[in-house]
Write a protein that holds these residues in place. Sequence first.
Motif, PDB file in Angstrom:
ATOM      1  N   GLY A   1     -10.161  -3.894 -11.421  1.00 55.68           N
ATOM      2  CA  GLY A   1      -9.608  -3.032 -10.382  1.00 55.68           C
ATOM      3  C   GLY A   1      -9.439  -1.627 -10.932  1.00 55.68           C
ATOM      4  N   SER A   2      -9.411  -0.614 -10.047  1.00 53.41           N
ATOM      5  CA  SER A   2      -9.130   0.718 -10.585  1.00 53.41           C
ATOM      6  C   SER A   2      -7.703   0.799 -11.081  1.00 53.41           C
ATOM      7  CB  SER A   2      -9.455   1.847  -9.599  1.00 53.41           C
ATOM      8  OG  SER A   2      -9.361   1.430  -8.284  1.00 53.41           O
TER       9      SER A   2
ATOM     10  N   TYR B   1      -0.739   7.291  -3.427  1.00 60.36           N
ATOM     11  CA  TYR B   1      -0.830   5.899  -3.876  1.00 60.36           C
ATOM     12  C   TYR B   1       0.286   5.582  -4.878  1.00 60.36           C
ATOM     13  CZ  TYR B   1      -3.275   1.716  -5.661  1.00 60.36           C
ATOM     14  OH  TYR B   1      -3.627   0.454  -6.030  1.00 60.36           O
TER      15      TYR B   1
ATOM     16  N   ASP C   1      -8.899  10.112  -7.681  1.00 58.17           N
ATOM     17  CA  ASP C   1      -9.027   8.731  -7.206  1.00 58.17           C
ATOM     18  C   ASP C   1      -9.784   8.731  -5.883  1.00 58.17           C
ATOM     19  OD1 ASP C   1      -8.714   6.154  -6.263  1.00 58.17           O
ATOM     20  OD2 ASP C   1      -6.611   5.983  -6.858  1.00 58.17           O
TER      21      ASP C   1
ATOM     22  N   LYS D   1     -12.403  -1.713  -1.405  1.00 50.85           N
ATOM     23  CA  LYS D   1     -12.220  -1.248  -0.031  1.00 50.85           C
ATOM     24  C   LYS D   1     -13.531  -1.404   0.743  1.00 50.85           C
ATOM     25  CE  LYS D   1      -8.043  -0.634  -1.076  1.00 50.85           C
ATOM     26  NZ  LYS D   1      -7.441   0.422  -1.843  1.00 50.85           N
TER      27      LYS D   1
ATOM     28  N   ARG E   1     -11.376  -7.987  -7.991  1.00 45.01           N
ATOM     29  CA  ARG E   1     -10.763  -7.083  -8.968  1.00 45.01           C
ATOM     30  C   ARG E   1     -11.837  -6.361  -9.781  1.00 45.01           C
ATOM     31  NH1 ARG E   1      -8.060  -5.342  -6.947  1.00 45.01           N
ATOM     32  NH2 ARG E   1      -6.754  -4.492  -8.590  1.00 45.01           N
TER      33      ARG E   1
HETATM   34  C1  LIG Z   1      -6.644   0.511  -2.806  1.00 44.85           C
HETATM   35  C2  LIG Z   1      -6.587   1.635  -3.754  1.00 44.85           C
HETATM   36  C3  LIG Z   1      -7.089   1.518  -5.035  1.00 44.85           C
HETATM   37  C4  LIG Z   1      -7.792   0.251  -5.429  1.00 44.85           C
HETATM   38  O1  LIG Z   1      -7.261  -0.367  -6.483  1.00 44.85           O
HETATM   39  P1  LIG Z   1      -8.072  -1.613  -7.091  1.00 44.85           P
HETATM   40  O2  LIG Z   1      -7.236  -1.935  -8.277  1.00 44.85           O
HETATM   41  O3  LIG Z   1      -9.442  -1.138  -7.425  1.00 44.85           O
HETATM   42  O4  LIG Z   1      -8.070  -2.687  -6.048  1.00 44.85           O
HETATM   43  C5  LIG Z   1      -7.062   2.602  -5.883  1.00 44.85           C
HETATM   44  N1  LIG Z   1      -6.552   3.772  -5.468  1.00 44.85           N
HETATM   45  C6  LIG Z   1      -6.083   3.925  -4.222  1.00 44.85           C
HETATM   46  C7  LIG Z   1      -5.591   5.245  -3.787  1.00 44.85           C
HETATM   47  C8  LIG Z   1      -6.052   2.858  -3.332  1.00 44.85           C
HETATM   48  O5  LIG Z   1      -5.547   3.019  -2.114  1.00 44.85           O
END
Ligand SMILES: *Cc1c(COP(=O)(O)O)cnc(C)c1O
Length: 345
Positions: free
Chosen positions: A75-76, A102, A174, A204, A212
Amino acid sequence: MTATETRVLPHLRNITPYASARSEHAEKMDVMLDANENPFETAENRYPDPEHRKVRAEIALQQGLSAEEVFVGNGSDEAIDLIIRLFCYPGKDAIMVCQPTYGMYQVSASIMDVRVIDVPMTDGFRWDIEHILERQSEARVLFLCSPNNPTGNSLGESELREILLGWKGIVVLDEAYIDFSLHPTMRKLIREYDNLIVLQTFSKAWGMAGLRAGIAFANPEIIAYLYRIKSPYNLSAHTQERILQALAYPDEMRHQLKVILHERDKLMAALGHLPYLINIYPSDANFILIRVADADHLYRYLLEKGIVVRNRNRAVNCAGCLRITIGTPEENQLLLVSLHHYHRT
Ligand SMILES: *Cc1c(COP(=O)(O)O)cnc(C)c1O
Protein backbone atom coordinates in the motif's frame (compact mmCIF):
# COMPACT_ATOMS: atom_id res chain seq x y z
CA MET A 1 27.71 14.10 0.09
CA THR A 2 24.76 14.13 -2.33
CA ALA A 3 21.69 16.22 -1.55
CA THR A 4 19.76 13.05 -0.72
CA GLU A 5 22.46 11.89 1.69
CA THR A 6 22.27 15.17 3.56
CA ARG A 7 18.50 14.75 3.86
CA VAL A 8 18.32 11.14 5.15
CA LEU A 9 18.96 10.52 8.84
CA PRO A 10 22.72 10.04 9.42
CA HIS A 11 22.36 6.61 11.04
CA LEU A 12 20.61 5.33 7.90
CA ARG A 13 23.30 6.51 5.45
CA ASN A 14 25.41 3.39 5.90
CA ILE A 15 22.92 0.95 7.32
CA THR A 16 23.35 -2.69 6.31
CA PRO A 17 20.02 -4.04 5.08
CA TYR A 18 18.92 -7.58 5.89
CA ALA A 19 20.58 -9.75 3.25
CA SER A 20 17.72 -12.06 2.37
CA ALA A 21 18.69 -15.40 0.87
CA ARG A 22 16.72 -14.52 -2.23
CA SER A 23 18.38 -11.17 -2.94
CA GLU A 24 21.86 -12.66 -3.25
CA HIS A 25 21.28 -14.29 -6.63
CA ALA A 26 19.11 -13.06 -9.47
CA GLU A 27 18.53 -16.37 -11.26
CA LYS A 28 16.25 -19.10 -10.06
CA MET A 29 18.60 -22.01 -9.24
CA ASP A 30 17.75 -25.66 -9.84
CA VAL A 31 18.25 -26.65 -6.23
CA MET A 32 17.32 -24.01 -3.67
CA LEU A 33 18.49 -24.99 -0.21
CA ASP A 34 19.28 -21.51 1.06
CA ALA A 35 16.13 -20.21 2.77
CA ASN A 36 14.80 -23.01 5.01
CA GLU A 37 11.64 -23.22 2.91
CA ASN A 38 9.46 -26.29 2.56
CA PRO A 39 10.81 -27.81 -0.69
CA PHE A 40 7.49 -29.20 -1.94
CA GLU A 41 6.44 -26.92 -4.76
CA THR A 42 3.19 -24.96 -4.48
CA ALA A 43 2.22 -21.45 -5.60
CA GLU A 44 3.71 -20.03 -2.41
CA ASN A 45 6.32 -22.31 -0.87
CA ARG A 46 9.13 -19.92 -1.87
CA TYR A 47 9.93 -16.50 -0.44
CA PRO A 48 8.94 -13.70 -2.85
CA ASP A 49 11.42 -11.42 -4.62
CA PRO A 50 12.27 -8.70 -2.06
CA GLU A 51 13.29 -6.32 -4.83
CA HIS A 52 10.13 -6.81 -6.91
CA ARG A 53 12.22 -6.88 -10.07
CA LYS A 54 9.52 -8.00 -12.53
CA VAL A 55 6.88 -5.69 -11.11
CA ARG A 56 9.19 -2.68 -11.10
CA ALA A 57 10.38 -3.36 -14.63
CA GLU A 58 6.80 -3.51 -15.89
CA ILE A 59 5.67 -0.38 -14.02
CA ALA A 60 8.77 1.47 -15.25
CA LEU A 61 8.10 0.37 -18.84
CA GLN A 62 4.49 1.55 -18.74
CA GLN A 63 5.33 4.85 -17.06
CA GLY A 64 8.37 5.73 -19.13
CA LEU A 65 10.76 5.59 -16.18
CA SER A 66 13.54 3.26 -15.13
CA ALA A 67 13.03 0.48 -12.57
CA GLU A 68 15.50 2.25 -10.25
CA GLU A 69 12.99 5.10 -9.98
CA VAL A 70 10.19 2.80 -8.77
CA PHE A 71 9.45 1.53 -5.25
CA VAL A 72 6.52 -0.80 -4.58
CA GLY A 73 5.09 -0.97 -1.08
CA ASN A 74 2.45 -2.76 0.94
CA GLY A 75 0.00 0.00 0.00
CA SER A 76 1.16 3.58 -0.36
CA ASP A 77 0.62 3.71 3.39
CA GLU A 78 3.86 1.72 3.74
CA ALA A 79 5.69 4.27 1.60
CA ILE A 80 4.35 7.12 3.76
CA ASP A 81 5.62 5.33 6.88
CA LEU A 82 9.06 4.61 5.36
CA ILE A 83 9.47 8.17 4.07
CA ILE A 84 8.92 9.58 7.57
CA ARG A 85 11.37 7.05 9.04
CA LEU A 86 13.97 7.91 6.44
CA PHE A 87 13.92 11.68 6.91
CA CYS A 88 12.54 12.50 10.40
CA TYR A 89 14.06 12.01 13.84
CA PRO A 90 11.53 10.83 16.44
CA GLY A 91 11.02 13.38 19.18
CA LYS A 92 12.78 16.08 17.16
CA ASP A 93 11.66 16.59 13.56
CA ALA A 94 8.32 17.46 12.00
CA ILE A 95 6.38 16.92 8.79
CA MET A 96 4.06 19.52 7.21
CA VAL A 97 0.54 18.82 6.00
CA CYS A 98 -2.23 21.04 4.59
CA GLN A 99 -5.52 20.23 6.31
CA PRO A 100 -8.02 18.99 5.42
CA THR A 101 -6.15 16.08 3.88
CA TYR A 102 -5.49 12.33 4.11
CA GLY A 103 -5.19 11.22 7.73
CA MET A 104 -2.35 8.72 7.42
CA TYR A 105 0.42 11.35 7.20
CA GLN A 106 -0.49 12.49 10.69
CA VAL A 107 -1.04 8.97 12.04
CA SER A 108 2.31 7.66 10.73
CA ALA A 109 4.13 10.71 12.07
CA SER A 110 2.48 10.45 15.49
CA ILE A 111 3.39 6.76 15.83
CA MET A 112 7.02 7.75 15.35
CA ASP A 113 6.80 10.77 17.66
CA VAL A 114 7.31 13.10 14.71
CA ARG A 115 5.42 16.39 15.05
CA VAL A 116 2.92 17.60 12.47
CA ILE A 117 2.88 21.21 11.34
CA ASP A 118 -0.42 22.13 9.74
CA VAL A 119 -0.61 24.92 7.19
CA PRO A 120 -4.34 24.69 6.48
CA MET A 121 -5.74 25.13 2.99
CA THR A 122 -7.55 28.42 2.38
CA ASP A 123 -11.35 28.76 2.67
CA GLY A 124 -11.67 27.90 -1.01
CA PHE A 125 -9.53 24.77 -0.46
CA ARG A 126 -6.40 26.10 -2.19
CA TRP A 127 -2.87 25.43 -0.99
CA ASP A 128 -1.44 28.36 0.98
CA ILE A 129 1.92 28.39 -0.79
CA GLU A 130 3.19 31.54 0.84
CA HIS A 131 2.77 30.16 4.36
CA ILE A 132 3.99 26.69 3.37
CA LEU A 133 7.30 28.19 2.19
CA GLU A 134 7.47 30.67 5.05
CA ARG A 135 7.42 27.86 7.62
CA GLN A 136 9.59 25.35 5.74
CA SER A 137 12.46 25.47 8.23
CA GLU A 138 10.14 23.80 10.78
CA ALA A 139 9.55 20.59 8.77
CA ARG A 140 11.68 17.99 6.95
CA VAL A 141 8.93 16.56 4.73
CA LEU A 142 5.97 18.30 3.09
CA PHE A 143 2.97 16.11 2.22
CA LEU A 144 0.80 17.34 -0.67
CA CYS A 145 -2.19 15.32 -1.86
CA SER A 146 -3.47 15.93 -5.40
CA PRO A 147 -6.29 15.32 -6.16
CA ASN A 148 -6.76 16.02 -2.47
CA ASN A 149 -8.70 13.74 -0.17
CA PRO A 150 -11.32 14.85 0.95
CA THR A 151 -11.70 18.09 -1.05
CA GLY A 152 -11.34 16.45 -4.49
CA ASN A 153 -9.43 19.32 -6.13
CA SER A 154 -5.96 19.35 -7.67
CA LEU A 155 -2.76 21.29 -7.26
CA GLY A 156 -1.75 22.90 -10.56
CA GLU A 157 1.63 22.19 -12.11
CA SER A 158 2.72 25.82 -11.71
CA GLU A 159 1.73 25.75 -8.02
CA LEU A 160 3.70 22.54 -7.51
CA ARG A 161 6.74 23.99 -9.28
CA GLU A 162 6.54 27.12 -7.15
CA ILE A 163 6.63 24.95 -4.03
CA LEU A 164 9.44 22.75 -5.37
CA LEU A 165 11.56 25.77 -6.25
CA GLY A 166 11.32 27.10 -2.71
CA TRP A 167 11.22 23.95 -0.55
CA LYS A 168 14.62 22.55 0.46
CA GLY A 169 13.45 19.38 2.23
CA ILE A 170 11.46 16.47 0.83
CA VAL A 171 8.17 17.00 -1.02
CA VAL A 172 5.76 14.05 -1.21
CA LEU A 173 3.02 14.38 -3.83
CA ASP A 174 0.32 11.79 -3.12
CA GLU A 175 -1.46 10.99 -6.41
CA ALA A 176 -3.73 8.21 -5.10
CA TYR A 177 -6.61 9.56 -7.22
CA ILE A 178 -4.68 10.63 -10.30
CA ASP A 179 -6.42 8.10 -12.61
CA PHE A 180 -9.72 9.92 -12.06
CA SER A 181 -8.28 13.34 -12.79
CA LEU A 182 -8.08 15.46 -15.93
CA HIS A 183 -4.77 16.77 -14.62
CA PRO A 184 -1.76 14.75 -15.79
CA THR A 185 0.48 12.97 -13.29
CA MET A 186 3.50 14.97 -12.12
CA ARG A 187 5.65 11.84 -11.85
CA LYS A 188 8.08 12.97 -14.55
CA LEU A 189 9.11 15.91 -12.34
CA ILE A 190 11.16 13.48 -10.23
CA ARG A 191 13.84 13.88 -12.92
CA GLU A 192 13.92 17.65 -12.38
CA TYR A 193 13.68 17.69 -8.58
CA ASP A 194 15.75 15.26 -6.52
CA ASN A 195 13.64 16.02 -3.43
CA LEU A 196 10.29 14.99 -4.99
CA ILE A 197 8.56 11.68 -4.24
CA VAL A 198 5.31 10.89 -6.11
CA LEU A 199 2.94 8.28 -4.64
CA GLN A 200 0.35 6.25 -6.55
CA THR A 201 -1.69 3.22 -5.57
CA PHE A 202 -3.46 0.12 -6.85
CA SER A 203 -6.17 0.65 -4.21
CA LYS A 204 -8.50 3.09 -5.95
CA ALA A 205 -8.96 3.11 -9.76
CA TRP A 206 -7.24 -0.27 -10.11
CA GLY A 207 -9.77 -1.87 -7.77
CA MET A 208 -7.27 -3.72 -5.60
CA ALA A 209 -7.52 -2.10 -2.16
CA GLY A 210 -7.60 -5.54 -0.57
CA LEU A 211 -4.34 -6.55 -2.22
CA ARG A 212 -2.22 -3.81 -0.56
CA ALA A 213 0.05 -2.37 -3.23
CA GLY A 214 1.24 1.20 -3.76
CA ILE A 215 4.03 2.88 -5.70
CA ALA A 216 6.57 5.58 -4.92
CA PHE A 217 8.42 7.31 -7.77
CA ALA A 218 11.60 9.22 -6.93
CA ASN A 219 15.23 9.55 -7.93
CA PRO A 220 17.19 6.26 -7.73
CA GLU A 221 19.01 7.27 -4.56
CA ILE A 222 15.83 7.77 -2.53
CA ILE A 223 14.34 4.58 -4.00
CA ALA A 224 17.46 2.62 -2.99
CA TYR A 225 17.13 3.91 0.58
CA LEU A 226 13.47 2.87 0.71
CA TYR A 227 14.51 -0.64 -0.39
CA ARG A 228 17.19 -0.74 2.27
CA ILE A 229 14.91 0.14 5.18
CA LYS A 230 11.69 -1.73 4.25
CA SER A 231 10.92 -5.17 5.61
CA PRO A 232 12.40 -7.67 3.13
CA TYR A 233 9.20 -9.44 2.06
CA ASN A 234 6.74 -6.54 2.09
CA LEU A 235 4.95 -7.80 -1.05
CA SER A 236 3.75 -11.38 -1.12
CA ALA A 237 4.34 -13.57 -4.17
CA HIS A 238 0.61 -13.44 -4.83
CA THR A 239 0.59 -9.64 -4.71
CA GLN A 240 3.45 -9.42 -7.20
CA GLU A 241 1.67 -11.87 -9.53
CA ARG A 242 -1.60 -9.93 -9.33
CA ILE A 243 0.09 -6.61 -10.08
CA LEU A 244 1.72 -8.07 -13.21
CA GLN A 245 -1.62 -9.50 -14.31
CA ALA A 246 -3.44 -6.20 -13.77
CA LEU A 247 -0.78 -4.28 -15.68
CA ALA A 248 -1.04 -6.77 -18.57
CA TYR A 249 -4.83 -6.53 -18.76
CA PRO A 250 -5.89 -2.95 -17.97
CA ASP A 251 -9.06 -2.99 -20.11
CA GLU A 252 -11.50 -3.85 -17.32
CA MET A 253 -10.02 -1.10 -15.15
CA ARG A 254 -10.30 1.43 -17.99
CA HIS A 255 -13.92 0.48 -18.57
CA GLN A 256 -14.82 0.78 -14.88
CA LEU A 257 -13.02 4.11 -14.74
CA LYS A 258 -15.24 5.46 -17.53
CA VAL A 259 -18.39 4.28 -15.76
CA ILE A 260 -17.26 5.85 -12.47
CA LEU A 261 -16.46 9.20 -14.12
CA HIS A 262 -19.80 9.22 -15.94
CA GLU A 263 -21.56 8.41 -12.66
CA ARG A 264 -19.63 11.16 -10.91
CA ASP A 265 -20.91 13.76 -13.40
CA LYS A 266 -24.48 12.47 -13.12
CA LEU A 267 -24.37 12.44 -9.32
CA MET A 268 -22.84 15.93 -9.25
CA ALA A 269 -25.73 17.29 -11.33
CA ALA A 270 -28.38 15.50 -9.27
CA LEU A 271 -26.90 16.56 -5.92
CA GLY A 272 -26.96 20.16 -7.11
CA HIS A 273 -30.79 20.07 -7.01
CA LEU A 274 -31.06 19.10 -3.34
CA PRO A 275 -32.69 22.04 -1.50
CA TYR A 276 -30.67 21.58 1.72
CA LEU A 277 -27.29 21.52 0.01
CA ILE A 278 -25.04 24.45 0.97
CA ASN A 279 -22.11 23.60 -1.28
CA ILE A 280 -20.85 20.91 -3.60
CA TYR A 281 -17.17 20.85 -4.49
CA PRO A 282 -15.88 20.02 -7.97
CA SER A 283 -14.03 16.69 -7.99
CA ASP A 284 -11.04 15.28 -9.85
CA ALA A 285 -11.43 12.04 -7.89
CA ASN A 286 -13.91 9.18 -7.33
CA PHE A 287 -15.71 10.98 -4.51
CA ILE A 288 -17.68 14.18 -4.02
CA LEU A 289 -17.51 16.49 -1.02
CA ILE A 290 -20.77 18.19 -0.09
CA ARG A 291 -21.62 20.72 2.61
CA VAL A 292 -24.99 20.69 4.37
CA ALA A 293 -26.43 22.44 7.43
CA ASP A 294 -26.41 19.41 9.73
CA ALA A 295 -23.93 16.81 8.49
CA ASP A 296 -24.20 14.55 11.57
CA HIS A 297 -27.95 14.35 11.15
CA LEU A 298 -27.79 13.51 7.44
CA TYR A 299 -24.98 11.03 8.12
CA ARG A 300 -27.10 9.16 10.69
CA TYR A 301 -30.15 9.27 8.41
CA LEU A 302 -28.16 7.62 5.62
CA LEU A 303 -26.84 4.98 8.02
CA GLU A 304 -30.45 4.10 8.88
CA LYS A 305 -31.04 3.67 5.16
CA GLY A 306 -28.08 1.26 5.04
CA ILE A 307 -25.79 3.74 3.28
CA VAL A 308 -22.46 4.72 4.78
CA VAL A 309 -20.59 7.82 3.62
CA ARG A 310 -17.60 9.54 5.22
CA ASN A 311 -18.45 12.14 7.83
CA ARG A 312 -15.86 14.94 7.60
CA ASN A 313 -17.85 17.33 9.78
CA ARG A 314 -14.99 17.60 12.28
CA ALA A 315 -12.11 17.98 9.82
CA VAL A 316 -10.36 21.36 9.55
CA ASN A 317 -12.47 23.82 7.49
CA CYS A 318 -14.98 21.03 6.80
CA ALA A 319 -17.88 21.81 9.14
CA GLY A 320 -21.01 20.35 7.56
CA CYS A 321 -19.10 18.21 5.06
CA LEU A 322 -19.75 14.65 3.96
CA ARG A 323 -17.54 12.79 1.48
CA ILE A 324 -19.43 10.48 -0.84
CA THR A 325 -17.61 7.79 -2.84
CA ILE A 326 -18.98 7.10 -6.32
CA GLY A 327 -20.56 3.63 -6.27
CA THR A 328 -22.10 1.46 -8.97
CA PRO A 329 -24.97 3.03 -10.96
CA GLU A 330 -27.42 1.07 -8.78
CA GLU A 331 -25.80 2.22 -5.53
CA ASN A 332 -25.76 5.84 -6.64
CA GLN A 333 -29.43 5.59 -7.52
CA LEU A 334 -30.23 4.26 -4.04
CA LEU A 335 -28.25 7.12 -2.53
CA LEU A 336 -30.16 9.70 -4.58
CA VAL A 337 -33.55 8.24 -3.67
CA SER A 338 -32.63 8.45 0.03
CA LEU A 339 -31.26 11.98 -0.33
CA HIS A 340 -34.45 13.13 -2.08
CA HIS A 341 -36.54 11.81 0.81
CA TYR A 342 -34.45 13.49 3.45
CA HIS A 343 -36.13 16.19 5.49
CA ARG A 344 -34.51 17.69 8.54
CA THR A 345 -36.69 17.06 11.53
C1 LIG B 1 -6.70 5.81 -0.36
C2 LIG B 1 -5.51 6.67 -0.28
C3 LIG B 1 -4.23 6.13 -0.33
C4 LIG B 1 -4.07 4.66 -0.57
O1 LIG B 1 -3.39 4.02 0.38
P1 LIG B 1 -3.00 2.49 0.10
O2 LIG B 1 -2.19 2.18 1.31
O3 LIG B 1 -2.24 2.44 -1.17
O4 LIG B 1 -4.28 1.71 0.04
C5 LIG B 1 -3.14 6.97 -0.30
N1 LIG B 1 -3.30 8.29 -0.22
C6 LIG B 1 -4.53 8.85 -0.19
C7 LIG B 1 -4.66 10.31 -0.17
C8 LIG B 1 -5.67 8.05 -0.19
O5 LIG B 1 -6.87 8.62 -0.13
